[in-house]
Design a protein around this motif. Structure first.
Motif, PDB file in Angstrom:
ATOM      1  N   ILE A 201       0.842  -1.200   0.000  1.00  0.00           N
ATOM      2  CA  ILE A 201       0.000   0.000   0.000  1.00  0.00           C
ATOM      3  C   ILE A 201       0.881   1.255   0.000  1.00  0.00           C
ATOM      4  O   ILE A 201       0.639   2.211  -0.731  1.00  0.00           O
ATOM      5  N   ARG A 202       1.946   1.212   0.789  1.00  0.00           N
ATOM      6  CA  ARG A 202       2.833   2.373   0.895  1.00  0.00           C
ATOM      7  C   ARG A 202       3.424   2.735  -0.478  1.00  0.00           C
ATOM      8  O   ARG A 202       3.408   3.901  -0.885  1.00  0.00           O
ATOM      9  N   GLN A 203       3.901   1.698  -1.190  1.00  0.00           N
ATOM     10  CA  GLN A 203       4.515   1.953  -2.501  1.00  0.00           C
ATOM     11  C   GLN A 203       3.512   2.562  -3.474  1.00  0.00           C
ATOM     12  O   GLN A 203       3.806   3.541  -4.167  1.00  0.00           O
ATOM     13  N   ILE A 204       2.315   1.977  -3.499  1.00  0.00           N
ATOM     14  CA  ILE A 204       1.298   2.477  -4.430  1.00  0.00           C
ATOM     15  C   ILE A 204       0.913   3.910  -4.090  1.00  0.00           C
ATOM     16  O   ILE A 204       0.760   4.762  -4.973  1.00  0.00           O
ATOM     17  N   CYS A 205       0.784   4.189  -2.813  1.00  0.00           N
ATOM     18  CA  CYS A 205       0.405   5.534  -2.395  1.00  0.00           C
ATOM     19  C   CYS A 205       1.486   6.534  -2.782  1.00  0.00           C
ATOM     20  O   CYS A 205       1.191   7.641  -3.252  1.00  0.00           O
ATOM     21  N   GLU A 206       2.762   6.142  -2.570  1.00  0.00           N
ATOM     22  CA  GLU A 206       3.852   7.059  -2.907  1.00  0.00           C
ATOM     23  C   GLU A 206       3.880   7.357  -4.404  1.00  0.00           C
ATOM     24  O   GLU A 206       4.041   8.509  -4.812  1.00  0.00           O
ATOM     25  N   GLN A 207       3.697   6.297  -5.182  1.00  0.00           N
ATOM     26  CA  GLN A 207       3.720   6.495  -6.645  1.00  0.00           C
ATOM     27  C   GLN A 207       2.600   7.424  -7.108  1.00  0.00           C
ATOM     28  O   GLN A 207       2.701   8.073  -8.144  1.00  0.00           O
ATOM     29  N   ASN A 208       1.514   7.461  -6.364  1.00  0.00           N
ATOM     30  CA  ASN A 208       0.345   8.204  -6.837  1.00  0.00           C
ATOM     31  C   ASN A 208      -0.019   9.420  -5.992  1.00  0.00           C
ATOM     32  O   ASN A 208      -1.114   9.975  -6.127  1.00  0.00           O
ATOM     33  N   GLN A 209       0.893   9.794  -5.141  1.00  0.00           N
ATOM     34  CA  GLN A 209       0.672  10.976  -4.276  1.00  0.00           C
ATOM     35  C   GLN A 209      -0.654  10.936  -3.518  1.00  0.00           C
ATOM     36  O   GLN A 209      -1.447  11.873  -3.545  1.00  0.00           O
ATOM     37  N   ILE A 210      -0.858   9.790  -2.887  1.00  0.00           N
ATOM     38  CA  ILE A 210      -2.019   9.671  -1.999  1.00  0.00           C
ATOM     39  C   ILE A 210      -1.451   9.297  -0.633  1.00  0.00           C
ATOM     40  O   ILE A 210      -0.545   8.466  -0.558  1.00  0.00           O
ATOM     41  N   SER A 211      -1.961   9.900   0.438  1.00  0.00           N
ATOM     42  CA  SER A 211      -1.425   9.532   1.752  1.00  0.00           C
ATOM     43  C   SER A 211      -1.924   8.149   2.137  1.00  0.00           C
ATOM     44  O   SER A 211      -3.049   7.768   1.790  1.00  0.00           O
ATOM     45  N   THR A 212      -1.083   7.379   2.843  1.00  0.00           N
ATOM     46  CA  THR A 212      -1.520   6.038   3.251  1.00  0.00           C
ATOM     47  C   THR A 212      -2.712   6.137   4.201  1.00  0.00           C
ATOM     48  O   THR A 212      -3.568   5.267   4.216  1.00  0.00           O
ATOM     49  N   GLN A 213      -2.768   7.218   4.994  1.00  0.00           N
ATOM     50  CA  GLN A 213      -3.909   7.378   5.914  1.00  0.00           C
ATOM     51  C   GLN A 213      -5.228   7.403   5.139  1.00  0.00           C
ATOM     52  O   GLN A 213      -6.169   6.690   5.457  1.00  0.00           O
ATOM     53  N   LEU A 214      -5.262   8.265   4.126  1.00  0.00           N
ATOM     54  CA  LEU A 214      -6.496   8.396   3.352  1.00  0.00           C
ATOM     55  C   LEU A 214      -6.808   7.078   2.646  1.00  0.00           C
ATOM     56  O   LEU A 214      -7.952   6.598   2.654  1.00  0.00           O
ATOM     57  N   PHE A 215      -5.782   6.490   2.043  1.00  0.00           N
ATOM     58  CA  PHE A 215      -6.011   5.276   1.272  1.00  0.00           C
ATOM     59  C   PHE A 215      -6.552   4.160   2.164  1.00  0.00           C
ATOM     60  O   PHE A 215      -7.543   3.490   1.824  1.00  0.00           O
ATOM     61  N   ILE A 216      -5.930   3.967   3.311  1.00  0.00           N
ATOM     62  CA  ILE A 216      -6.359   2.878   4.210  1.00  0.00           C
ATOM     63  C   ILE A 216      -7.764   3.156   4.757  1.00  0.00           C
ATOM     64  O   ILE A 216      -8.585   2.259   4.895  1.00  0.00           O
ATOM     65  N   LEU A 217      -8.021   4.432   5.018  1.00  0.00           N
ATOM     66  CA  LEU A 217      -9.341   4.812   5.509  1.00  0.00           C
ATOM     67  C   LEU A 217     -10.429   4.382   4.509  1.00  0.00           C
ATOM     68  O   LEU A 217     -11.424   3.755   4.862  1.00  0.00           O
ATOM     69  N   ILE A 218     -10.222   4.715   3.246  1.00  0.00           N
ATOM     70  CA  ILE A 218     -11.232   4.399   2.229  1.00  0.00           C
ATOM     71  C   ILE A 218     -11.242   2.899   1.919  1.00  0.00           C
ATOM     72  O   ILE A 218     -12.292   2.303   1.676  1.00  0.00           O
ATOM     73  N   LEU A 219     -10.079   2.300   2.005  1.00  0.00           N
ATOM     74  CA  LEU A 219      -9.980   0.847   1.840  1.00  0.00           C
ATOM     75  C   LEU A 219     -10.843   0.140   2.893  1.00  0.00           C
ATOM     76  O   LEU A 219     -11.622  -0.764   2.598  1.00  0.00           O
ATOM     77  N   GLN A 220     -10.710   0.587   4.138  1.00  0.00           N
ATOM     78  CA  GLN A 220     -11.512  -0.012   5.214  1.00  0.00           C
ATOM     79  C   GLN A 220     -13.002   0.224   4.979  1.00  0.00           C
ATOM     80  O   GLN A 220     -13.822  -0.649   5.220  1.00  0.00           O
ATOM     81  N   LEU A 221     -13.313   1.414   4.488  1.00  0.00           N
ATOM     82  CA  LEU A 221     -14.709   1.711   4.191  1.00  0.00           C
ATOM     83  C   LEU A 221     -15.250   0.728   3.146  1.00  0.00           C
ATOM     84  O   LEU A 221     -16.353   0.197   3.290  1.00  0.00           O
ATOM     85  N   TYR A 222     -14.473   0.468   2.119  1.00  0.00           N
ATOM     86  CA  TYR A 222     -14.919  -0.464   1.078  1.00  0.00           C
ATOM     87  C   TYR A 222     -14.969  -1.896   1.581  1.00  0.00           C
ATOM     88  O   TYR A 222     -15.768  -2.694   1.104  1.00  0.00           O
ATOM     89  N   LEU A 223     -14.125  -2.220   2.547  1.00  0.00           N
ATOM     90  CA  LEU A 223     -14.135  -3.590   3.078  1.00  0.00           C
ATOM     91  C   LEU A 223     -15.238  -3.801   4.107  1.00  0.00           C
ATOM     92  O   LEU A 223     -15.918  -4.810   4.101  1.00  0.00           O
ATOM     93  N   TYR A 224     -15.405  -2.830   4.986  1.00  0.00           N
ATOM     94  CA  TYR A 224     -16.291  -3.063   6.137  1.00  0.00           C
ATOM     95  C   TYR A 224     -17.557  -2.205   6.130  1.00  0.00           C
ATOM     96  O   TYR A 224     -18.412  -2.359   6.998  1.00  0.00           O
ATOM     97  N   GLY A 225     -17.666  -1.262   5.196  1.00  0.00           N
ATOM     98  CA  GLY A 225     -18.874  -0.451   5.130  1.00  0.00           C
ATOM     99  C   GLY A 225     -18.891   0.737   6.070  1.00  0.00           C
ATOM    100  O   GLY A 225     -19.806   1.545   6.045  1.00  0.00           O
ATOM    101  N   GLU A 226     -17.898   0.850   6.943  1.00  0.00           N
ATOM    102  CA  GLU A 226     -17.771   2.034   7.795  1.00  0.00           C
ATOM    103  C   GLU A 226     -16.352   2.100   8.333  1.00  0.00           C
ATOM    104  O   GLU A 226     -15.601   1.126   8.209  1.00  0.00           O
TER     105      GLU A 226
END
Lengths: 202, 232
Positions: free
Chosen positions: B43-68
């Motif tokens: 996740i860290r590598q992908i976020c760095e390549q795409n200028q997305i913070s890991t915090q935001l990415f993981i937050l939305i990832l969790q939302l897509y996995l768990y619904g909240e």
């Protein structure tokens, strides 16, 4: 959203072996069931008012030896289903005091199909009273909604207050899962409460 | 569908493993504008390549996995750009993919079943589209530009727009989709094309779920972040 009714069962049975066996079988039926055990009718009577049970499974011994208590229980739990767990001979008139009986010699298939039927019929009664099935008044309100009348116009027509119309609408939405006028109109037409020519969609 | 058991997701988690088990993440990737082929990257590598913070990415990832999401968010102003892009991409997905797809399903069912309820459902959906279009346009016309002004450091202290206006206005747009599902599952009888009905219901459920996630991102991630910035 539809909530599955959790069926509560009280078991009054002095024998540990019988109780554990019953509980095991009940778990194996894969039904949403909550089981509580009581030593005797007295302890059950204490809580039954605050915590009614759908099904009561009792050793017929209690109906025979503690007649008065049993009678009180029947009065207090007139909506519960009484089931006798029979493992020795009891006179017919004792068994007749129960709605149903299960026998210790029943195999799991018999037991399971009995419980399934019972639980489903109880669940149906409960769903029937909460979900769907609009009352006559609610149907009247729905028909007026579907024909395009405003809350005020409906209130005037039925000689009730706007507040009452709104509370009917809330109930209709709870029961059907549909809130908007267009959605309710489709509901009314699908259920043949109104024809399209008389609806506001005409 | 296999579902990953709730596990802790860290910046060092390999993303491909998660996507394999949770196909709903494909849509999330698309909304982020990311390539699906993620090799064995973390996740860290992908976020760095795409200028997305890991915090935001993981937050939305969790939302897509768990619904909240439950964790306290530590997002910053830098998260605004990927967030807005995410929302814009999901608008595109609704408008250009899902809404037309649903319309096609309905049209086909109407062709096969010429009964009043299903014809009315078509009209109901048309009305819904007008409503939802208003919602999307409002965000594009007022909300996204406002956030862009924050991103560009261009926000005047007397900006005529504030996020509170949006918060008050933000309405539930997936409710009517649920109504359609209720009508189709409980009330509208069809004579033909049960496959069409199933496809329609699946599409409706997909759009309902993504609309829910979309609103969740706006209400519980974007709006609190902006309020935080406004109050500073």
């Amino acid at each position: 959203m539809r909530k599955e009714v959790k069926i509560s069962i009280a078991i009054v049975e002095p024998s540990d072996i019988i109780f554990e066996g019953l509980q095991l079988f009940l778990n194996k039926t894969n039904k949403q069931i909550q089981v509580s055990r009581f030593e005797n009718i007295c302890t059950l009577l204490e809580i039954v008012e605050n915590e009614p049970f759908h099904i009561l499974i009792l050793n017929p011994y209690f109906a025979q030896a503690e007649k008065n208590q049993f009678h009180r229980l029947q009065q207090k739990c007139s909506n519960s289903h009484f089931v006798a767990i029979v493992y020795q001979y009891y006179p017919k008139e004792i068994i007749r005091l129960f709605d149903d009986k299960i026998s210790i010699t029943d195999d799991f298939a018999t037991f399971s199909s009995f419980i399934h039927k019972l639980v489903d019929s109880i669940a149906n009664i409960h769903e029937g009273s909460t979900a769907e099935a609009l009352s006559e008044r609610e149907k009247e309100v729905l028909i007026h909604i579907a024909s395009g009348l405003s809350n005020k116009e409906i209130a005037d027509k039925l000689c009730i207050s706007i507040h009452t119309v709104i509370s009917h609408r809330k109930k209709i939405t709870e029961k059907t899962g549909i809130k908007s006028r267009s959605g309710l109109t489709i509901y009314a037409i699908s259920n043949k409460l109104i024809s399209i020519e008389h609806s506001f969609y005409r | 569908m296999k579902k990953t058991i709730k596990q802790s997701i860290s910046p060092d988690t390999i993303l491909s493993d998660l996507i394999l088990d949770n196909p709903q993440l494909l849509l999330m990737m698309e909304h982020f504008g990311l390539n699906i082929v993620v090799h064995k990257d973390t996740i860290r590598q992908i976020c760095e390549q795409n200028q997305i913070s890991t915090q935001l990415f993981i937050l939305i990832l969790q939302l897509y996995l768990y619904g909240e999401v439950f964790e306290k968010q530590q997002l910053t102003k830098n998260d605004l750009l990927p967030l807005v892009n995410f929302l814009k991409n999901s608008h595109f997905y609704f408008r250009n993919e899902k809404f037309p797809e649903i319309e096609q399903h309905i049209n086909k069912i109407v062709l096969n079943n010429n009964t009043p309820p299903i014809k009315l459902l078509k009209q109901f959906y048309k009305e819904y589209l007008v409503e939802v279009e208003k919602h999307l346009t409002y965000e594009e016309k007022y909300v996204f530009p406002y956030i862009q002004r924050w991103i560009d450091n261009n926000k005047e202290s007397n900006d005529s727009f504030s996020i509170n206006q949006y918060k008050k206005r933000h309405t539930d747009i997936e409710y009517k989709i649920l109504e359609m599902k209720n009508l189709l599952i409980k009330h509208i009888e069809l004579e033909k094309d049960m496959v069409g009905r199933r496809k329609l219901l699946v599409s409706l459920s997909e759009v309902e779920h993504d609309l829910y996630l979309h609103s969740y991102v706006e209400d519980n991630i974007l709006i609190p972040l902006i309020i935080n910035l406004e109050n500073r």
